[in-house]
Design a protein around this motif. Sequence first.
Motif, short mmCIF file in Angstrom:
data_model
loop_
_atom_site.label_atom_id
_atom_site.label_comp_id
_atom_site.label_asym_id
_atom_site.label_seq_id
_atom_site.Cartn_x
_atom_site.Cartn_y
_atom_site.Cartn_z
N CYS A 1 27.17 -7.26 -6.41
CA CYS A 1 27.27 -6.77 -4.99
C CYS A 1 28.30 -7.72 -4.21
CB CYS A 1 26.10 -6.77 -4.31
SG CYS A 1 25.29 -5.12 -4.64
N ALA A 2 27.95 -9.11 -4.66
CA ALA A 2 28.96 -10.04 -3.74
C ALA A 2 30.26 -9.94 -4.37
CB ALA A 2 28.74 -11.46 -4.38
N ASN A 3 30.70 -9.65 -5.58
CA ASN A 3 32.11 -9.37 -5.97
C ASN A 3 32.65 -8.02 -5.03
OD1 ASN A 3 31.99 -11.34 -7.76
ND2 ASN A 3 31.41 -10.23 -9.59
N LEU A 4 31.87 -7.21 -5.19
CA LEU A 4 32.36 -5.83 -4.29
C LEU A 4 32.59 -6.21 -2.68
CD1 LEU A 4 29.91 -3.19 -6.08
CD2 LEU A 4 32.40 -3.51 -6.27
N PHE A 5 31.80 -6.90 -2.44
CA PHE A 5 31.71 -7.17 -0.90
C PHE A 5 32.84 -8.14 -0.60
CE2 PHE A 5 31.12 -9.16 3.42
CZ PHE A 5 30.66 -7.93 3.94
N GLY A 6 33.04 -8.93 -1.52
CA GLY A 6 33.97 -10.12 -1.35
C GLY A 6 35.34 -9.44 -1.45
N GLN A 7 35.58 -8.26 -2.35
CA GLN A 7 36.93 -7.71 -2.61
C GLN A 7 37.06 -6.74 -1.74
OE1 GLN A 7 36.14 -6.84 -6.79
NE2 GLN A 7 36.14 -8.93 -7.34
N GLY A 8 36.29 -6.45 -0.83
CA GLY A 8 36.28 -5.20 0.07
C GLY A 8 36.20 -3.80 -0.39
N GLN A 9 35.20 -3.84 -1.42
CA GLN A 9 34.81 -2.44 -2.00
C GLN A 9 33.66 -1.91 -1.36
OE1 GLN A 9 35.57 -2.32 -6.24
NE2 GLN A 9 36.92 -3.97 -6.08
N THR A 10 33.14 -2.54 -0.45
CA THR A 10 31.81 -2.00 0.19
C THR A 10 31.95 -2.81 1.94
OG1 THR A 10 29.42 -1.89 0.19
CG2 THR A 10 30.34 -4.12 -0.53
N ALA A 11 31.23 -1.79 2.60
CA ALA A 11 31.59 -2.25 3.96
C ALA A 11 30.19 -3.03 4.52
CB ALA A 11 31.91 -1.10 4.78
N MET A 12 29.19 -2.74 3.72
CA MET A 12 28.10 -3.52 4.31
C MET A 12 27.23 -3.81 2.75
SD MET A 12 26.24 -1.33 6.99
CE MET A 12 26.01 0.25 6.34
N TRP A 13 26.33 -4.86 2.98
CA TRP A 13 25.59 -5.62 1.81
C TRP A 13 24.40 -6.16 2.39
CZ3 TRP A 13 26.71 -10.63 -1.16
CH2 TRP A 13 26.01 -10.74 -2.02
N TYR A 14 22.92 -5.49 1.76
CA TYR A 14 22.02 -5.76 2.42
C TYR A 14 21.55 -7.00 1.18
CZ TYR A 14 17.03 -6.64 3.03
OH TYR A 14 15.71 -6.99 3.15
#
Length: 452
Positions: A261-274
């Motif tokens: 999830c950290a990778n996805l959020f950092g790469q702009g592939q998810t708008a939110m992360w809980y």
Amino acid sequence: MRTLRRLAAGLTAVGLTLATGCSGAGSMGASENQVTIAMVSNAQMTDARELSSEFEAANPGTKLRFITLSENQARAKITMSTAMGGSEFDVVMISNFETPQWAKDGWLRNLSDYAEQTPGYDEQDFISSLRESLSYEGDLYSVPFYGESSFLMYRKDLFEQAGITVDQSPDYQPTWQEVAGWADKLKTADRAGICLRGKPGWGEVLAPLDTVINTFGGRWFDEQWNAQLNSPQVRQAVNFYVDLIKRSGEIGAASTGFQECANLFGQGQTAMWYDATSAVSVLEDPQEYPELVGKIGYLPAPIAEKPNSGWLYTWALGIPKSAKNPDGAWKFISWMTSKDYMKLVGERLGWARVPPGSRTSTYTELPEYEKISQSYGPLTLRSIENADPEHPTVQPVPYTGIQFVGIPEFQDLGTRVSQQISAAIAGQKTVDEALDQAQQYAEVVGRTYQEK
């Protein structure tokens, strides 16, 4: 020995034994001045290993040997070694789940005397909720390297593009229904609306999911240790979580954990992360993600019925009772968890990478860190301080712990239940089928406490 047998049986049941592979530095043969450290391979621990030459330079003749493992592997190997009285590790990285249980069983050395005899260490500087969670009968048995609660991270620029306005008042707590609406609106063909852990492991998918269960009014056991995993409240919470992932979450969520999830959020592939508040050490590092600087917003853990639903967790360092070099172990631990170490990380690696959530002084005595953490530092502290592991649910429970049940059997029980949830996320079974099986696992554990 009953606890030891339960742990051994549980770890064997999920295929995690002392044969787990590892990577380390140094030779396998231990020297008198060698300190062997077993630790989880998270970003903050990698930084500590990078800076360890500073410790060795200040302590000539002392050689550090690191065994670094993934979270699930580390739990298994450290637990089995410590429980069996193994002397292969001088320092073990454990949490507020293991510490009070292992202290009660006599597996850990009391660190209070060490701390009090170390000039300038100041154990009272540790955030009180973490210090209490790592204590047994008033004494510390491990000390926090970093601490965390959980919160919602979101891309402010993507929210603005989608026309979503977020309440910025200090006491605002988003509801899970609001978050789901945002995720649905932010989902695109190549971007998830939200990333939520789905990877098996009691420290993986169950960490965020248990906070959802708690705030929806669910619980693992009632006060008489009757299992409650097929209750209406738990079914509602798990269905909500799984449906949200399937509708607006990341692809391949059944194998997605914290790092993914950290990778996805950092790469702009998810708008939110809980997830964990400690994620800021990576996300706010301008060397790691320069394009994210100033674009991340932070909100308290979403709620349904129960307020302040964030978890309480700390990766901490302890010394097994059977350690070969306990004095050398404490010397290393006191260095890695000291005020000076926090300053060293900031000066050498960048202030965003300072281990968060352990010492109050990090937020009050390091102006460089206070400046760069304005958007998340106060919320991190507030979330940790408001977390209440003694009262984690809407209804009373016989256990402590927010994102875990504080009993030895939970390592096995939580892993088995997490596998059922991951299977539901993967579409291999329905949520009801997963929870019916999870209920059977929990009933077996509950009966052992009813019989006491």
